[in-house]
Design a protein around this motif. Structure first.
Motif, PDB file in Angstrom:
ATOM      1  N   GLY A   6      -3.885  28.845   0.997  1.00  0.00           N
ATOM      2  CA  GLY A   6      -2.845  28.384   1.915  1.00  0.00           C
ATOM      3  C   GLY A   6      -3.290  27.276   2.844  1.00  0.00           C
ATOM      4  N   ILE A   7      -4.437  26.673   2.547  1.00  0.00           N
ATOM      5  CA  ILE A   7      -4.935  25.555   3.366  1.00  0.00           C
ATOM      6  C   ILE A   7      -4.344  24.255   2.836  1.00  0.00           C
ATOM      7  N   ARG A   8      -3.908  23.380   3.733  1.00  0.00           N
ATOM      8  CA  ARG A   8      -3.337  22.092   3.321  1.00  0.00           C
ATOM      9  C   ARG A   8      -4.479  21.130   2.991  1.00  0.00           C
ATOM     10  N   VAL A   9      -4.794  21.033   1.706  1.00  0.00           N
ATOM     11  CA  VAL A   9      -5.951  20.262   1.260  1.00  0.00           C
ATOM     12  C   VAL A   9      -5.503  19.086   0.400  1.00  0.00           C
ATOM     13  N   GLU A  10      -6.184  17.967   0.550  1.00  0.00           N
ATOM     14  CA  GLU A  10      -5.916  16.781  -0.264  1.00  0.00           C
ATOM     15  C   GLU A  10      -7.226  16.393  -0.958  1.00  0.00           C
ATOM     16  N   LEU A  11      -7.161  16.270  -2.291  1.00  0.00           N
ATOM     17  CA  LEU A  11      -8.323  15.773  -3.030  1.00  0.00           C
ATOM     18  C   LEU A  11      -8.103  14.289  -3.299  1.00  0.00           C
ATOM     19  N   ASP A  12      -8.930  13.461  -2.685  1.00  0.00           N
ATOM     20  CA  ASP A  12      -8.746  12.013  -2.845  1.00  0.00           C
ATOM     21  C   ASP A  12      -9.610  11.527  -4.008  1.00  0.00           C
ATOM     22  N   ASP A  13      -9.071  11.613  -5.210  1.00  0.00           N
ATOM     23  CA  ASP A  13      -9.851  11.244  -6.401  1.00  0.00           C
ATOM     24  C   ASP A  13      -9.473   9.858  -6.922  1.00  0.00           C
ATOM     25  N   ARG A  14      -8.965   9.016  -6.041  1.00  0.00           N
ATOM     26  CA  ARG A  14      -8.611   7.659  -6.476  1.00  0.00           C
ATOM     27  C   ARG A  14      -9.829   6.936  -7.040  1.00  0.00           C
ATOM     28  N   ASP A  15      -9.601   6.272  -8.136  1.00  0.00           N
ATOM     29  CA  ASP A  15     -10.660   5.541  -8.825  1.00  0.00           C
ATOM     30  C   ASP A  15     -10.931   4.189  -8.193  1.00  0.00           C
ATOM     31  N   ASP A  16      -9.878   3.646  -7.564  1.00  0.00           N
ATOM     32  CA  ASP A  16      -9.940   2.238  -7.185  1.00  0.00           C
ATOM     33  C   ASP A  16     -10.355   2.016  -5.732  1.00  0.00           C
ATOM     34  N   GLN A  17     -10.827   3.038  -5.072  1.00  0.00           N
ATOM     35  CA  GLN A  17     -11.334   2.873  -3.712  1.00  0.00           C
ATOM     36  C   GLN A  17     -12.672   3.569  -3.621  1.00  0.00           C
ATOM     37  N   ASN A  18     -13.587   2.974  -2.850  1.00  0.00           N
ATOM     38  CA  ASN A  18     -14.887   3.620  -2.689  1.00  0.00           C
ATOM     39  C   ASN A  18     -14.845   4.643  -1.554  1.00  0.00           C
ATOM     40  N   PRO A  19     -15.841   5.530  -1.498  1.00  0.00           N
ATOM     41  CA  PRO A  19     -15.819   6.594  -0.486  1.00  0.00           C
ATOM     42  C   PRO A  19     -15.725   6.055   0.947  1.00  0.00           C
ATOM     43  N   GLY A  20     -16.405   4.955   1.254  1.00  0.00           N
ATOM     44  CA  GLY A  20     -16.350   4.423   2.615  1.00  0.00           C
ATOM     45  C   GLY A  20     -14.930   4.060   3.025  1.00  0.00           C
ATOM     46  N   PHE A  21     -14.215   3.428   2.113  1.00  0.00           N
ATOM     47  CA  PHE A  21     -12.815   3.082   2.368  1.00  0.00           C
ATOM     48  C   PHE A  21     -11.991   4.341   2.617  1.00  0.00           C
ATOM     49  N   LYS A  22     -12.238   5.336   1.781  1.00  0.00           N
ATOM     50  CA  LYS A  22     -11.482   6.588   1.928  1.00  0.00           C
ATOM     51  C   LYS A  22     -11.793   7.271   3.269  1.00  0.00           C
ATOM     52  N   PHE A  23     -13.083   7.288   3.634  1.00  0.00           N
ATOM     53  CA  PHE A  23     -13.451   7.885   4.932  1.00  0.00           C
ATOM     54  C   PHE A  23     -12.631   7.245   6.047  1.00  0.00           C
ATOM     55  N   ASN A  24     -12.621   5.908   6.055  1.00  0.00           N
ATOM     56  CA  ASN A  24     -11.920   5.188   7.119  1.00  0.00           C
ATOM     57  C   ASN A  24     -10.423   5.491   7.110  1.00  0.00           C
ATOM     58  N   GLU A  25      -9.851   5.525   5.911  1.00  0.00           N
ATOM     59  CA  GLU A  25      -8.414   5.742   5.829  1.00  0.00           C
ATOM     60  C   GLU A  25      -8.007   7.124   6.342  1.00  0.00           C
ATOM     61  N   TRP A  26      -8.777   8.132   5.955  1.00  0.00           N
ATOM     62  CA  TRP A  26      -8.423   9.492   6.398  1.00  0.00           C
ATOM     63  C   TRP A  26      -8.758   9.723   7.866  1.00  0.00           C
ATOM     64  N   GLU A  27      -9.778   9.022   8.351  1.00  0.00           N
ATOM     65  CA  GLU A  27     -10.046   9.067   9.797  1.00  0.00           C
ATOM     66  C   GLU A  27      -8.870   8.459  10.549  1.00  0.00           C
ATOM     67  N   LEU A  28      -8.403   7.313  10.083  1.00  0.00           N
ATOM     68  CA  LEU A  28      -7.258   6.650  10.709  1.00  0.00           C
ATOM     69  C   LEU A  28      -6.048   7.575  10.749  1.00  0.00           C
ATOM     70  N   LYS A  29      -5.865   8.349   9.676  1.00  0.00           N
ATOM     71  CA  LYS A  29      -4.695   9.231   9.577  1.00  0.00           C
ATOM     72  C   LYS A  29      -4.878  10.575  10.272  1.00  0.00           C
ATOM     73  N   GLY A  30      -6.080  10.818  10.790  1.00  0.00           N
ATOM     74  CA  GLY A  30      -6.264  11.964  11.670  1.00  0.00           C
ATOM     75  C   GLY A  30      -6.586  13.292  11.002  1.00  0.00           C
ATOM     76  N   VAL A  31      -7.005  13.264   9.740  1.00  0.00           N
ATOM     77  CA  VAL A  31      -7.323  14.538   9.079  1.00  0.00           C
ATOM     78  C   VAL A  31      -8.514  15.190   9.795  1.00  0.00           C
ATOM     79  N   PRO A  32      -8.365  16.418  10.267  1.00  0.00           N
ATOM     80  CA  PRO A  32      -9.374  17.017  11.159  1.00  0.00           C
ATOM     81  C   PRO A  32     -10.718  17.318  10.509  1.00  0.00           C
ATOM     82  N   LEU A  33     -10.709  17.564   9.187  1.00  0.00           N
ATOM     83  CA  LEU A  33     -11.957  17.948   8.531  1.00  0.00           C
ATOM     84  C   LEU A  33     -12.082  17.195   7.211  1.00  0.00           C
ATOM     85  N   ARG A  34     -13.254  16.562   7.003  1.00  0.00           N
ATOM     86  CA  ARG A  34     -13.504  15.886   5.730  1.00  0.00           C
ATOM     87  C   ARG A  34     -14.545  16.683   4.960  1.00  0.00           C
TER      88      ARG A  34
END
Ligand SMILES: [Zn+2]
Ligand SMILES: [Zn+2]
Lengths: 486, 486
Positions: free
Chosen positions: A325-353
């Protein structure tokens, strides 16, 4: 990384709070400004509307557990109804949007788009209430209201249309109506403190600043990081004046007709403004796990040769969390690197990575990172659900503690007028100080520095309303309180 | 018993359907008419709003499970935006309420109170969609809309303001958009059939009667007991015409810019009108247990000497049901006799009544009575939760079966024009008949008897839209379809 910077926050929370706030709202995809010709309106995007739905759900559940029923009253109010209310209150006239033409015809009487619904709800309460058996009667509605304020737009703080709830109740006795007023104020406090991780102060408005026509206006106030106080929600004990004006009477057990005691109480989407403003930082939005659309985002980190086993492991973790029942998102996009993803999810406020690379997959672990401060925890795969839930609590506690620290360090004491002026002039925030109860003494302070009385202690004692003495403590603040709410 | 008659329904469902409906709405405390000067508006009382909340919750849960996010767009739409939409659709101009004055000023451009939100949502979809990665994009909002129709008010069927949801989606391909259109239509069907106990027919509107600008309008239709068809909800495949007009394009995987395929779909509180109309009877409201505010009411029946033990037993049963999550009301009022209570709860539509007297208390039983037909069951106290739940299912099945029987017995077949005229003239209801696809043939029927084409078979085949042949079957009906919804 230049692409990241385009997407990232460029303003500073401390130095340009207003611009920073606007940028967070825009880039975290919370809201857009309304179309041309509609300045003052916003489009509430799904990521922000989801926050509002969680606030609604939290509060609505508590309302229903405590005897409130939802209803829906018309969007429009005939001008004559607003006039009737004006006999007791100043009214919202200068801020009303009017419908004069509808269909092919000019209307005989123009209609106000509701700025608040007292004047259309009260006549129906009057119809519905016959005897003491019909009391208490409690109705609430979740709607938008329109107030044509000519101030600059600030999403969720100052908009010409805003979402809110307004509750209206009628009771047989003063004691019941008082208990109702405080029950709702406590539910608002809990919404801020237990859902939004924002500590608030409870108090009453001074006589000259209460809701017009109310006996007592109580409020919860939150201190923003820029030293301004936000009126988080208000709960009014209206006495019998509204009921008198709108003929809300009941036949008591002894067959005597009596006037009911009424209350009204409201919380608006300004709560979202306070939420965004309080916790967010120069990397973007920060949300407590209680309301975040995604509570945890999993970012897999792979090379070509490790991709398959890393992804398989990450998917397994994601399914495990989702099943719990946890709201989890798996970011398995091929076309972005992990650093980009970190920044994007930080910007969007996800509390736990959650970071999962080949090491984690091999060792049977998951690396968890707290959004607010980057603290990193190594979790055992076998205990991932429990650990993630513990870390949600830890992140919540961190956010609350930081806001509490800001609040506590910004409540200062002043015993004299010159102390008060010096303290607020230097620090902003709140000042606890004795007040004689005379509006003139506040005006003198307002004239020297932009500060006003935010609250006085709540008193339910029938006789002491005018008896504010030097023993009472006012809480002051370096700016006017936001005015988007009753 | 004369007091009871005052409270009871005086009109006959069969002989004065309209008056009977208005009386049920009023006396079951579902709605009041709006204030003077606001004919066409209603006040939705808690007992009806609670029904709407259950419809919302049912549908919203399913929307979210299938990728829809809620949002909120402004209440007002600049006139220029509506004009832009008018290039492709006829528009709602004659039914629009206009705001020209707000605050202290005349507005430069007048604002429409939203009659529907396509024209303000589409430009934002255009902004939000950049690449194929942003598709599908699905937003929905739960709001009220205003359409100034000059017809007589009929609560939940015809009102100038009504509550609804409107969903808007964009997709990369025609196939995706078609699948979306049908997904939403099936969710509407399920809302009627699995929540409201109303069987519906699925179909498409004929070309000349679809939503203006739409490629295909699909509909679910419910037959009312008076032989009229109610359009229960509609789901539109809009093709690329709207997207073209509002520049909803995306960069595809091959870097080509393509126009999106869009859909829109809506269900209004007319569903409550159909609910009330379908199941209720001359004793008042009848509700399925799925949506009833109180699912079971316990009426204790005592004499002075048995009161204590009857009440104790009844309270124990009530607690037991409440703990199991059943919405139970114990009517232990001292000042009304059981007969009065029976009538009142029948009027309010409680699906199951539990009678508990000294015999039940002694024997360890509970007498359960079905609201729709008065069937009585003796339940064992020890199995009360299971039995009550079984009886809920039984009541639901009864309501559904009765509505299905009405529907099936009112679908007749006609092979020729004279058969059609004869059948509808005599029986009303629906007629299944071949249709050549020419509007003129419908007009000729309309001119003779008040009947029109309700639906044709749904076809997703790209090429056959204009290819309606005699092989297709239209379904006819003895009256115009309600027009309160897109
Ligand atoms: Zn003084
Ligand atoms: Zn023909």
């Amino acid at each position: 990384m230049s692409e990241d910077q385009d997407l990232g926050i460029t303003q500073s929370k401390i130095h340009n709070t207003g611009e920073w706030y606007a940028e967070v709202v825009q880039k975290a995809e919370l809201a857009n400004y309304g179309p041309e010709g509609m300045s003052g309106f916003i489009v509430t995007r799904p990521r922000a509307y989801g926050l509002w739905e969680r606030v609604q759900s939290y509060l609505d559940t508590r309302f229903k557990q405590t005897g409130v029923q939802n209803a829906y009253f018309p969007l429009f109010i005939p001008e004559g109804y607003l006039e009737r209310e004006k006999e007791i209150v100043e009214g919202f006239d200068p801020e009303v949007a009017w419908v004069e033409q509808a269909g092919r015809n000019e209307l005989e009487e123009r209609l106000a788009v509701r700025p608040t619904s007292e004047s259309i709800i009260a006549p129906y309460l009057s119809q519905w209430i016959r005897s003491y058996r019909d009391l208490p009667l409690r109705v609430n509605q979740w709607t938008s209201v329109v107030r044509w304020e000519a101030t600059e737009t600030k999403p969720f703080f100052r908009t010409k249309e805003f979402l809110w709830q307004e509750g209206h109740t009628a009771h047989a006795t003063r004691a019941d109506a008082w208990a109702e007023t405080m029950l709702r104020l406590n539910q608002y406090e809990s919404t801020y403190e237990d859902l939004l991780a924002i500590p608030v102060l409870q108090g009453a408005k001074p006589e000259h600043d209460k809701f017009p026509g109310a006996d007592t206006t109580t409020t919860v106030e939150a201190l923003m990081p820029d030293g301004k106080s936000v009126q988080g929600a208000t709960s009014h004990y209206l006495g019998t004046e509204f009921a008198d004006a709108f003929d809300i009477t009941y036949t008591d057990t002894d067959e005597t007709s009596r006037v009911a005691h009424t209350t009204s109480w409201g919380l608006s989407w300004r709560a979202l403004g306070a939420l965004i403003m309080t916790h967010s930082d120069n990397q973007g939005l920060v949300l407590p796990p209680t309301v975040a659309p995604e509570q945890v985002v999993i970012v897999p980190i792979w090379q070509t040769e490790t991709k398959e086993r890393v992804l398989e492991y990450a998917e397994d973790v994601a399914n495990n969390l989702d099943d719990a029942g946890i709201r989890v998102e798996l970011d398995d996009r091929d076309d972005q690197n992990p650093g980009f993803k970190f920044n994007e999810w930080e910007l969007k406020g996800v509390p736990l990575r959650a970071e999962i690379g080949p090491d984690e997959a091999t060792e049977g672990t998951v690396t968890l990172i707290h959004r607010p401060d980057g603290e990193s925890i190594t979790a055992e795969r076998s205990e991932i659900v429990e650990t993630v839930q513990e870390q949600f609590d830890a992140v919540y506690a961190k956010l609350y503690a930081a806001a509490e620290e800001t609040l506590n360090s910004n409540i200062r004491i002043a015993e004299t007028r010159s102390e008060l002026l010096g303290t607020i002039g230097q620090h902003g925030g709140y000042v606890k100080t004795p007040w004689c109860g005379d509006e003139g003494c506040e005006t003198a302070i307002k004239d020297e520095i932009a500060a006003e009385i935010v609250m006085v202690p709540i008193s339910s004692d029938e006789d002491d309303e005018q008896d504010t003495t030097d023993e009472n403590m006012g809480v002051n603040n370096d700016t006017t309180v936001e005015s988007n709410e009753k």
